[in-house]
Write an enzyme that holds these catalytic residues in place. Structure first.
Site, short mmCIF file in Angstrom:
data_model
loop_
_atom_site.label_atom_id
_atom_site.label_comp_id
_atom_site.label_asym_id
_atom_site.label_seq_id
_atom_site.Cartn_x
_atom_site.Cartn_y
_atom_site.Cartn_z
N SER A 190 0.79 -1.23 0.00
CA SER A 190 0.00 0.00 0.00
C SER A 190 0.83 1.28 0.00
CB SER A 190 -0.97 0.00 1.19
OG SER A 190 -1.94 1.00 1.07
N ASP A 201 -7.00 0.15 2.79
CA ASP A 201 -5.66 0.72 2.89
C ASP A 201 -5.67 2.07 3.59
OD1 ASP A 201 -5.13 -1.51 1.41
OD2 ASP A 201 -4.71 -0.45 -0.45
#
Length: 538
Positions: free
Chosen positions: A228, A273
């Site tokens: 991420s 995320d």
């Protein structure tokens, strides 16, 4: 049966599950190629104020239950981090002379811009422990923040220009007028992710004359690795813009804004995320649920470490079609299941919505998938016939812009993965809460089942990931799976603490020995890190 008159009987798949555990306090940074080298105190970031504690989810004696009952129970349990989530991200005064990484970033900033930064913002990457590709379907996920991060030094300026620079010379400088933000979806370069976060805050507040900024970025998250890095940059940019313009938002509000704003670059993400980047707390994983967004602490079993291994195959979600095609396949499965069950299919967007409206368990949804969908790929024409719409309506009303030309869709496989993976998340949480004596073995089996589903039903693995998972299991991991979007990126493995050093040595030899250079930053143990913060010089 939708889209099929006849089909052969298939065996019912059983319910699956999965989990992980954290590094142990006894592991020394000298013996483990660990997260501490990159984002922790040794990298120059300050510790939290003394006396701060992190609440942990209580261990309770819960009777055996189905995932459906677990979902009902979890919906009634308090989200211990709720008060924390309602707060704005913290601001921490620091002595830069005691923080080598911040001090070095300040010196580079002065060299670049001729003046000193006024504040610094940090946003972490994450590893998803279980719950792959289900956040955008409305289901809970279970990630933790890692200590690798995006760190940005910032100086608000009187001009309405944003100047972006990177400590990594591979990433070129970029400047733009803050009143004319243009995000190029066809070339997802690093500065476009910053612009996503900036634009999200601008539009939320309706800023007509936003503050210009000089920004210098330093990142320790391997790019396109499934950890991420892109979302961390969007989150960091959002918090930078918020602070520079003197605005305030809660962590939940920031996470929701950054989730939406990352779609400017074409990524149809579900919010995991961004949520963990803001809501994370040191020492605990998080069960993150959506609509409304909320997070619950998860106590991780002792006796095992989590190890991240990078396959060194890069996959950029915004630069490829795989990810967005999966999002659309889930949306189309939602439409067909809803139509067959007599629901208002035009308003149904997520597979979770179908389960909620029908009021059935996850096991029952798996049975419904078997009854309604067929495993053969659906053509666009067949989908139109099932829904009673034209091809033009399909493209204009349902498909996203970057999936207009897709000709076939696998709906059965995607729905099977989502509903079984959602059950694994609940089982993960249940086992972590109960902490039975054989928790590690149970959780390892569940991780492996998650990986098999990702590989076979969601088809988001790749040969290198398959090989790396096999190596990790052969080297002593109890469980191992891909993490992140897939098609490259990283694996996460649960490894008994007493086997950790041997595991790292064996994986290094088996996977990385042919290319020693790619080992750098690619294999490390990790533990739950903290969420986004603002640093100011004391």
């Amino acid at each position: 049966m939708v889209g099929e008159e006849q089909r052969a009987e298939r065996p019912q798949s059983g319910r699956a599950a999965g989990c992980w555990c954290a590094c142990q306090p006894g592991l020394s940074s000298s013996s483990v190629p660990c997260h501490r080298r990159w984002g922790g105190e040794e990298a120059g970031l300050p510790a939290l104020p003394s006396g701060r504690t992190v609440s942990a989810y209580p261990v309770t004696g819960v009777q055996p239950e189905t995932p459906h009952r677990a979902a009902a129970r979890l919906s009634q349990e308090p989200a211990w981090g709720a008060a924390m989530a309602a707060e704005a991200p913290g601001t921490l005064p620091v002595q830069l002379v005691e923080q080598p990484r911040l001090q070095k970033l300040k010196e580079m900033f002065i060299s670049k811009f001729g003046s000193a930064p006024k504040f610094y913002v940090r946003a972490p990457g994450r590893v998803n422990l279980i719950g792959e590709h289900i956040d955008y379907c409305g289901y809970a996920v279970l990630p933790m923040a890692i200590e690798q991060d995006i760190l940005i030094a910032v100086e608000p300026v009187k001009t309405q220009v944003v100047h972006l620079a990177n400590t990594n010379s591979l990433y070129l400088d970029f400047s733009t007028n803050v009143n004319n933000i243009q995000i190029n979806k066809t070339k997802p370069q690093w500065h476009n992710y910053f612009l996503c976060g900036l634009k999200g805050i601008q539009e939320h507040f309706g800023l007509n004359n936003p503050t210009g900024m000089n920004c210098l970025l330093d990142g320790t998250i391997p790019p396109s690795s499934g950890l991420s890095s892109s979302s961390a940059l969007v989150c960091c940019a959002g918090l930078v813009t918020l602070r520079a313009n003197g605005k305030t938002l809660s962590k939940v509000e920031l996470a929701e804004i950054c989730t939406k704003s990352e779609r400017y670059i074409g990524t149809e993400g579900g919010g995991m995320d961004q949520s963990i980047s803001f809501l994370a707390e040191e020492g605990t994983a998080k069960l993150i649920k959506f609509s409304p967004l909320r997070a619950t602490d998860v106590r991780l079993p002792s006796g095992a470490a989590f190890v991240i291994a990078n396959s060194c195959v890069e996959m950029n979600k915004a630069a490829t079609s795989h990810y967005n095609i999966r999002v659309m396949e889930c949306r189309l499965a939602t439409k067909l299941l809803s139509k067959f069950k007599g629901l208002d299919w035009e308003k149904m967007l997520r597979l979770h919505d179908v389960q909620t409206r029908l009021g059935v368990s996850l096991e029952e949804m798996l049975t419904i998938v078997e009854e309604v969908l067929h495993p053969e790929p659906y053509s666009a024409e067949e989908i139109c016939k099932c829904l009673g719409i034209s091809l033009e309506e399909l493209r204009s009303q349902i498909l996203s812009q970057n999936t207009q030309d897709v000709s076939t869709f696998k709906l059965y496989q995607r729905a099977k993965h989502v509903y079984s993976e959602a059950a694994r998340v609940l089982e993960f949480k249940k086992i972590c809460s109960e902490a039975p004596a054989n928790a590690l073995q149970l959780l390892g089996e569940l991780m492996n089942q998650s990986y098999i589903s990702c590989r076979e039903m969601y088809e988001c693995s790749c040969p290198e990931l398959d090989r790396l998972v096999d190596i990790c299991l052969q080297s002593g991991a109890i469980g191992s799976r891909l993490t992140g979007a897939g098609w490259g990126g990283c694996t996460v493995s649960m490894v008994p603490t007493d086997k950790l050093n041997t595991f790292l040595k064996d994986v290094k030899k088996a996977y990385y020995q042919s290319d020693v250079q790619r080992l750098e930053n690619s294999l490390f143990a990790t533990k739950p890190g903290r969420g986004a913060l603002v640093f100011v010089e004391a």
